[in-house]
Design a protein around this motif. Structure first.
Motif, PDB file in Angstrom:
ATOM      1  N   ASN A  29       0.962  -1.101   0.234  1.00  0.00           N
ATOM      2  CA  ASN A  29       0.340  -0.082  -0.050  1.00  0.00           C
ATOM      3  C   ASN A  29       0.927   0.963   0.068  1.00  0.00           C
ATOM      4  O   ASN A  29       0.472   2.399   0.257  1.00  0.00           O
ATOM      5  CB  ASN A  29      -0.798   0.166   1.322  1.00  0.00           C
ATOM      6  N   TYR A  30       2.158   0.832  -0.251  1.00  0.00           N
ATOM      7  CA  TYR A  30       3.369   2.370   0.523  1.00  0.00           C
ATOM      8  C   TYR A  30       4.545   2.172  -0.746  1.00  0.00           C
ATOM      9  O   TYR A  30       5.340   1.918  -0.646  1.00  0.00           O
ATOM     10  CB  TYR A  30       3.685   2.730   1.904  1.00  0.00           C
ATOM     11  N   PRO A  31       3.868   2.494  -2.415  1.00  0.00           N
ATOM     12  CA  PRO A  31       5.109   1.915  -2.497  1.00  0.00           C
ATOM     13  C   PRO A  31       5.710   2.896  -3.025  1.00  0.00           C
ATOM     14  O   PRO A  31       5.868   3.948  -2.744  1.00  0.00           O
ATOM     15  CB  PRO A  31       3.987   1.650  -4.611  1.00  0.00           C
ATOM     16  N   GLY A  32       7.510   2.546  -2.938  1.00  0.00           N
ATOM     17  CA  GLY A  32       8.387   3.703  -2.649  1.00  0.00           C
ATOM     18  C   GLY A  32       8.662   4.038  -2.034  1.00  0.00           C
ATOM     19  O   GLY A  32       9.462   4.902  -1.404  1.00  0.00           O
ATOM     20  N   SER A  33       7.818   4.008  -0.626  1.00  0.00           N
ATOM     21  CA  SER A  33       8.260   4.003   1.118  1.00  0.00           C
ATOM     22  C   SER A  33       8.008   2.443   1.780  1.00  0.00           C
ATOM     23  O   SER A  33       7.337   1.173   1.060  1.00  0.00           O
ATOM     24  CB  SER A  33       7.703   4.699   1.793  1.00  0.00           C
ATOM     25  N   CYS A  34       8.803   3.339   3.129  1.00  0.00           N
ATOM     26  CA  CYS A  34       8.663   1.964   3.942  1.00  0.00           C
ATOM     27  C   CYS A  34       7.511   2.390   4.994  1.00  0.00           C
ATOM     28  O   CYS A  34       7.157   3.091   5.143  1.00  0.00           O
ATOM     29  CB  CYS A  34       9.649   1.353   4.565  1.00  0.00           C
ATOM     30  N   TYR A  35       6.869   1.156   5.526  1.00  0.00           N
ATOM     31  CA  TYR A  35       5.497   1.375   6.371  1.00  0.00           C
ATOM     32  C   TYR A  35       5.001   0.231   7.584  1.00  0.00           C
ATOM     33  O   TYR A  35       5.388  -0.407   6.962  1.00  0.00           O
ATOM     34  CB  TYR A  35       4.114   1.609   5.643  1.00  0.00           C
ATOM     35  N   GLY A  40       5.464   4.432  11.467  1.00  0.00           N
ATOM     36  CA  GLY A  40       4.536   5.190   9.810  1.00  0.00           C
ATOM     37  C   GLY A  40       5.523   5.052   8.453  1.00  0.00           C
ATOM     38  O   GLY A  40       6.420   3.650   8.639  1.00  0.00           O
ATOM     39  N   LYS A  41       4.926   6.343   7.748  1.00  0.00           N
ATOM     40  CA  LYS A  41       5.857   6.184   6.675  1.00  0.00           C
ATOM     41  C   LYS A  41       7.324   6.279   6.725  1.00  0.00           C
ATOM     42  O   LYS A  41       7.593   7.304   7.037  1.00  0.00           O
ATOM     43  CB  LYS A  41       5.063   7.191   5.702  1.00  0.00           C
ATOM     44  N   MET A  42       8.116   6.064   6.169  1.00  0.00           N
ATOM     45  CA  MET A  42       9.432   5.798   6.044  1.00  0.00           C
ATOM     46  C   MET A  42       9.886   6.265   4.433  1.00  0.00           C
ATOM     47  O   MET A  42       9.213   5.218   4.117  1.00  0.00           O
ATOM     48  CB  MET A  42      10.532   5.031   6.652  1.00  0.00           C
ATOM     49  N   GLU A  43      10.881   7.641   3.931  1.00  0.00           N
ATOM     50  CA  GLU A  43      11.185   6.592   3.009  1.00  0.00           C
ATOM     51  C   GLU A  43      12.831   6.157   2.693  1.00  0.00           C
ATOM     52  O   GLU A  43      13.084   5.961   3.863  1.00  0.00           O
ATOM     53  CB  GLU A  43      12.760   8.334   2.556  1.00  0.00           C
ATOM     54  N   ARG A  60      14.738   0.076   3.822  1.00  0.00           N
ATOM     55  CA  ARG A  60      15.801   0.032   2.728  1.00  0.00           C
ATOM     56  C   ARG A  60      15.509  -0.076   1.782  1.00  0.00           C
ATOM     57  O   ARG A  60      13.542   0.210   1.560  1.00  0.00           O
ATOM     58  CB  ARG A  60      15.882  -2.115   3.375  1.00  0.00           C
ATOM     59  N   ASN A  61      15.931  -0.237   0.989  1.00  0.00           N
ATOM     60  CA  ASN A  61      15.347  -0.127  -0.777  1.00  0.00           C
ATOM     61  C   ASN A  61      14.747  -1.178  -1.037  1.00  0.00           C
ATOM     62  O   ASN A  61      14.097  -0.725  -2.388  1.00  0.00           O
ATOM     63  CB  ASN A  61      16.646  -0.065  -1.887  1.00  0.00           C
ATOM     64  N   ASP A  62      13.854  -2.353  -0.782  1.00  0.00           N
ATOM     65  CA  ASP A  62      13.406  -3.342  -1.358  1.00  0.00           C
ATOM     66  C   ASP A  62      11.439  -2.669  -0.267  1.00  0.00           C
ATOM     67  O   ASP A  62      11.592  -3.692  -0.422  1.00  0.00           O
ATOM     68  CB  ASP A  62      13.793  -4.000  -0.992  1.00  0.00           C
ATOM     69  N   GLY A  63      12.029  -1.864   0.128  1.00  0.00           N
ATOM     70  CA  GLY A  63      10.348  -1.775   1.157  1.00  0.00           C
ATOM     71  C   GLY A  63      10.815  -2.188   2.139  1.00  0.00           C
ATOM     72  O   GLY A  63       9.429  -2.331   3.214  1.00  0.00           O
ATOM     73  N   THR A  64      11.479  -3.346   2.920  1.00  0.00           N
ATOM     74  CA  THR A  64      11.498  -3.493   3.777  1.00  0.00           C
ATOM     75  C   THR A  64      12.239  -2.476   5.457  1.00  0.00           C
ATOM     76  O   THR A  64      12.686  -1.794   5.070  1.00  0.00           O
ATOM     77  CB  THR A  64      12.301  -4.822   4.022  1.00  0.00           C
ATOM     78  N   ILE A  65      12.137  -2.600   6.522  1.00  0.00           N
ATOM     79  CA  ILE A  65      12.334  -1.844   7.828  1.00  0.00           C
ATOM     80  C   ILE A  65      13.089  -2.456   8.432  1.00  0.00           C
ATOM     81  O   ILE A  65      12.751  -3.923   8.483  1.00  0.00           O
ATOM     82  CB  ILE A  65      11.160  -1.333   8.922  1.00  0.00           C
ATOM     83  N   GLN A  66      14.218  -2.660   9.276  1.00  0.00           N
ATOM     84  CA  GLN A  66      14.978  -3.209   9.508  1.00  0.00           C
ATOM     85  C   GLN A  66      15.015  -2.192  11.132  1.00  0.00           C
ATOM     86  O   GLN A  66      15.711  -1.835  10.834  1.00  0.00           O
ATOM     87  CB  GLN A  66      16.752  -3.552   9.361  1.00  0.00           C
ATOM     88  N   VAL A  67      14.775  -2.910  11.830  1.00  0.00           N
ATOM     89  CA  VAL A  67      14.897  -2.312  13.662  1.00  0.00           C
ATOM     90  C   VAL A  67      15.855  -2.921  13.941  1.00  0.00           C
ATOM     91  O   VAL A  67      14.882  -4.031  14.758  1.00  0.00           O
ATOM     92  CB  VAL A  67      13.512  -3.061  14.683  1.00  0.00           C
ATOM     93  N   ALA A  68      16.536  -2.633  14.832  1.00  0.00           N
ATOM     94  CA  ALA A  68      17.632  -3.261  15.935  1.00  0.00           C
ATOM     95  C   ALA A  68      17.541  -1.882  16.801  1.00  0.00           C
ATOM     96  O   ALA A  68      17.112  -0.935  17.245  1.00  0.00           O
ATOM     97  CB  ALA A  68      19.113  -3.003  15.177  1.00  0.00           C
ATOM     98  N   THR A  69      17.875  -3.371  17.800  1.00  0.00           N
ATOM     99  CA  THR A  69      17.979  -3.090  19.549  1.00  0.00           C
ATOM    100  C   THR A  69      19.514  -2.787  19.862  1.00  0.00           C
ATOM    101  O   THR A  69      20.099  -3.576  19.408  1.00  0.00           O
ATOM    102  CB  THR A  69      16.917  -3.097  20.068  1.00  0.00           C
TER     103      THR A  69
END
Length: 69
Positions: A29-35, A40-43, A60-69
């Motif tokens: 639902n959010y092409p060209g960004s991550c959500y 929320g929405k991230m570029e 990431r450029n593939d639309g995935t979000i990596q969360v590290a603690t």
């Protein structure tokens, strides 16, 4: 001396297990960004450090979000 080495090994194991890494899949639902509900929405290549628990999210450029603690 053996006890000190054993304690050192145990400490390293605990520290490694405390670090966490999560990957959130791309949202179509959010092409060209991550959500995600967490960030929320991230570029692409945006880094969000305003998360609870000293976490850091990277879009990431593939639309995935990596969360590290």
């Amino acid at each position: 001396m053996k006890l000190l080495i054993l304690y050192g090994i145990f400490s390293v194991i605990v520290l490694v297990s405390e670090a966490a890494l999560s990957i959130y899949p791309a949202d179509p639902n959010y092409p060209g960004s991550c959500y995600s509900d967490l960030t929320g929405k991230m570029e692409y290549e945006e880094v969000n450090t305003h998360l609870s628990g000293c976490a850091r999210a990277i879009c990431r450029n593939d639309g995935t979000i990596q969360v590290a603690t």
